[in-house]
Write an enzyme that holds these catalytic residues in place. Structure first.
Site, PDB file in Angstrom:
ATOM      1  N   LYS A 102     -69.300  62.138 -68.729  1.00 30.84           N
ATOM      2  CA  LYS A 102     -70.373  61.641 -69.602  1.00 30.84           C
ATOM      3  C   LYS A 102     -71.644  62.392 -69.259  1.00 30.84           C
ATOM      4  O   LYS A 102     -71.825  62.839 -68.128  1.00 30.84           O
ATOM      5  CB  LYS A 102     -70.588  60.147 -69.369  1.00 30.84           C
ATOM      6  CG  LYS A 102     -71.314  59.457 -70.491  1.00 30.84           C
ATOM      7  CD  LYS A 102     -70.345  59.101 -71.596  1.00 30.84           C
ATOM      8  CE  LYS A 102     -70.984  58.284 -72.683  1.00 30.84           C
ATOM      9  NZ  LYS A 102     -69.979  57.800 -73.640  1.00 30.84           N
TER      10      LYS A 102
HETATM   11  P1  NAD Z   1     -76.420  55.075 -82.487  1.00 25.16           P
HETATM   12  O1  NAD Z   1     -77.560  55.679 -81.772  1.00 25.16           O
HETATM   13  O2  NAD Z   1     -75.863  55.723 -83.698  1.00 25.16           O
HETATM   14  O3  NAD Z   1     -76.779  53.563 -82.905  1.00 25.16           O
HETATM   15  C1  NAD Z   1     -77.252  52.613 -82.009  1.00 25.16           C
HETATM   16  C2  NAD Z   1     -77.691  51.399 -82.797  1.00 25.16           C
HETATM   17  O4  NAD Z   1     -78.142  50.397 -81.884  1.00 25.16           O
HETATM   18  C3  NAD Z   1     -78.860  51.663 -83.737  1.00 25.16           C
HETATM   19  O5  NAD Z   1     -78.699  50.888 -84.923  1.00 25.16           O
HETATM   20  C4  NAD Z   1     -80.056  51.164 -82.933  1.00 25.16           C
HETATM   21  O6  NAD Z   1     -81.145  50.775 -83.771  1.00 25.16           O
HETATM   22  C5  NAD Z   1     -79.442  49.979 -82.250  1.00 25.16           C
HETATM   23  N1  NAD Z   1     -80.176  49.533 -81.070  1.00 25.16           N
HETATM   24  C6  NAD Z   1     -80.784  50.292 -80.117  1.00 25.16           C
HETATM   25  N2  NAD Z   1     -81.386  49.509 -79.216  1.00 25.16           N
HETATM   26  C7  NAD Z   1     -81.144  48.232 -79.604  1.00 25.16           C
HETATM   27  C8  NAD Z   1     -81.507  46.968 -79.097  1.00 25.16           C
HETATM   28  N3  NAD Z   1     -82.255  46.853 -77.991  1.00 25.16           N
HETATM   29  N4  NAD Z   1     -81.068  45.861 -79.754  1.00 25.16           N
HETATM   30  C9  NAD Z   1     -80.319  45.976 -80.862  1.00 25.16           C
HETATM   31  N5  NAD Z   1     -79.950  47.141 -81.405  1.00 25.16           N
HETATM   32  C10 NAD Z   1     -80.366  48.253 -80.785  1.00 25.16           C
HETATM   33  O7  NAD Z   1     -75.280  54.859 -81.366  1.00 25.16           O
HETATM   34  P2  NAD Z   1     -73.722  54.687 -81.584  1.00 25.16           P
HETATM   35  O8  NAD Z   1     -73.093  56.024 -81.531  1.00 25.16           O
HETATM   36  O9  NAD Z   1     -73.474  53.792 -82.743  1.00 25.16           O
HETATM   37  O10 NAD Z   1     -73.319  53.953 -80.216  1.00 25.16           O
HETATM   38  C11 NAD Z   1     -73.409  52.534 -80.074  1.00 25.16           C
HETATM   39  C12 NAD Z   1     -72.597  52.098 -78.866  1.00 25.16           C
HETATM   40  O11 NAD Z   1     -71.231  52.490 -79.053  1.00 25.16           O
HETATM   41  C13 NAD Z   1     -73.002  52.725 -77.529  1.00 25.16           C
HETATM   42  O12 NAD Z   1     -72.776  51.767 -76.513  1.00 25.16           O
HETATM   43  C14 NAD Z   1     -72.052  53.884 -77.371  1.00 25.16           C
HETATM   44  O13 NAD Z   1     -71.867  54.246 -76.028  1.00 25.16           O
HETATM   45  C15 NAD Z   1     -70.805  53.276 -77.951  1.00 25.16           C
HETATM   46  N6  NAD Z   1     -69.820  54.279 -78.403  1.00 25.16           N
HETATM   47  C16 NAD Z   1     -70.123  55.180 -79.385  1.00 25.16           C
HETATM   48  C17 NAD Z   1     -69.149  56.068 -79.819  1.00 25.16           C
HETATM   49  C18 NAD Z   1     -69.396  57.034 -80.946  1.00 25.16           C
HETATM   50  O14 NAD Z   1     -68.442  57.713 -81.357  1.00 25.16           O
HETATM   51  N7  NAD Z   1     -70.586  57.125 -81.487  1.00 25.16           N
HETATM   52  C19 NAD Z   1     -67.891  56.081 -79.215  1.00 25.16           C
HETATM   53  C20 NAD Z   1     -67.615  55.143 -78.211  1.00 25.16           C
HETATM   54  C21 NAD Z   1     -68.600  54.247 -77.822  1.00 25.16           C
END
Ligand code: NAD
Length: 409
Positions: A102
């Protein structure tokens, strides 16, 4: 409790059942390499800004290491290492030939112009280009990064090593990306929600769902479940939460976010806080934003019947125990959000073969991989009378451990 403590607590629970020796536990938990670099860049106004970037390479026993790259102000060494460790178990749970890594930069991407973000990304690649690559460690998008950031990474990597698009996944389609990668994590969360409910003789049609986070994962999850007839009654992002008892019109919410960047200004019958969203009386709660949002302080107030961990580490171990005692079923992150890394693997396979699959094939292979992993986890949990999380860790740790022993130290 910080992210690394949570990750090792879950590891310990499974290791105890497996009777792992202390030496084996130490071997499996110790990261192979931890890299911390200075990332300096010129801001648009001429100022020099300095950030700290990380790449944590946890384990390569089963193949090249794989893991996202996060741009967020709260990124620190401990969190990135915990997430790298999670990636090792995750790639093993879905049985794709990768290890875990990561990376991240401690920066608020919302404060950077596109030009600044590009310079920052290229500088970061300059610092880590010798430790990443298609056969060693393959980054991908995570919070705060996207296909555009991956495009800058591949372009900068090529300057050092020549054409090799398999060095990073989650790229734009025009630059050797795979169709279906962007939607993959959210679609996987949706597919696995269906698998879980099917074990209770239910479908997602008509169920109520609350989703925290409306970024990549949250929005595609909402879109999938809405299209399958679920009533998504609450969604949220940094701007706060929206609640609509009859179900939110998800296509309209998606169009709003595409136009305005966040849910700010999107009207529903009631606004709620992110904390209130977690405590709604719904069939399925899906935290899809940050880690550590369900703690021992609010676990007693959660009213959902099932929680799908779309985010990484949204439930702290003490909260996990409280939820288990209250009969709330948790689908753990190491499987729930593995759709993204699975389709990343498909992208890497296509890049290496110079061959492109269509969206239908990607969706079929994704569904097959996740369903098979879910069924194995469910069977193990039922046979051994353990939680789904412990069953998933047993599968993941077992595969990594066996690969390590077979290869020899
Ligand atoms: P992203 O940046 O696209 O979206 C994050 C979302 O969370 C946004 O809508 C943001 O406004 C919101 N957010 C941020 N801080 C916040 C808070 N304090 N309270 C409420 N909402 C809040 O990120 P993502 O890619 O959707 O990732 C989200 C989660 O999923 C993370 O934990 C990431 O590690 C996990 N994840 C993502 C992927 C992927 O393929 N993108 C894969 C596995 C895991």
């Amino acid at each position: 409790m910080n992210a690394i403590e949570s990750a090792s607590r879950y590891f310990e629970q499974a290791a105890r059942l497996m009777d792992l020796s202390p030496n084996m536990k130490r071997l499996l938990l110790t990261p192979e390499r931890e890299v911390k670099v200075q990332v300096a860049m010129k801001r648009d106004n001429g100022d020099i800004a300095t950030f700290v970037g990380f790449r944590m390479q946890h384990n390569s026993a089963r193949g090249p290491m794989k893991g996202g790259l996060r741009y967020h102000p709260e990124v620190d060494a401990e969190e990135v290492l915990a997430l790298a460790t999670l990636m090792t178990w995750k790639t093993a749970v879905v049985d794709i030939p990768y290890g875990g890594a990561k990376g991240g930069i401690s920066v608020d991407p919302g404060q950077l112009s596109e030009g600044e973000k590009e310079r920052l990304t290229r500088k970061f690649v300059d610092e880590i280009q010798d430790i990443i690559g298609p056969d060693t460690d393959i980054p991908a998008p995570d919070m705060g990064t996207n296909a555009q950031v991956m495009a800058w990474i591949v372009s900068q990597y090529h300057k050092f090593h020549g054409f090799n698009p398999a060095c990073v996944t989650g790229k734009p389609l025009e630059l050797h990306g795979a169709s279906g990668r962007e939607e993959a994590t959210g679609r996987g969360v949706g597919l696995l929600t269906e698998s879980l409910l099917s074990k209770h003789d239910r479908t997602v049609n008509g169920i109520t769902v609350a989703i925290q986070g409306f970024g990549n994962v949250g929005s595609f999850t909402a879109d999938y479940l809405h299209s399958r007839g679920a009533r998504v009654v609450a969604i949220s992002d940094v701007s706060g939460g929206r609640f609509e008892p009859e179900g939110i019109d998800i296509p309209t919410a998606l169009a709003h976010v595409r136009r305005h960047g966040t849910l700010s200004g999107f009207e529903t019958s009631r606004s709620i806080t992110n904390e209130e969203l977690l405590e709604l009386d719904v069939d399925v709660l899906i935290p899809a934003a940050l880690g550590g949002v369900i703690t021992q302080d609010n676990a007693g107030a959660i009213r959902a019947r099932h929680i799908i961990e779309a985010a990484n580490g949204p439930i702290e171990p003490e909260a996990d125990e409280i939820l288990a005692n209250r009969g709330i079923e948790v689908l753990p992150d190491i499987l729930a959000n593995a759709g993204g890394v699975t389709v990343s693997y498909f992208e890497w396979v296509q890049n290496r073969q110079y061959f492109r699959w269509d969206l239908e094939r990607t969706r079929q292979e994704l569904s097959r991989t996740l369903t098979r992993s879910f069924d194995n986890m469910w069977r193990l949990a039922t046979e051994k009378h353990i939680s789904l999380r412990t069953a998933a860790y047993l599968m993941g740790i077992g595969r990594v451990g066996r690969a390590t022993v077979l290869a020899g130290i």
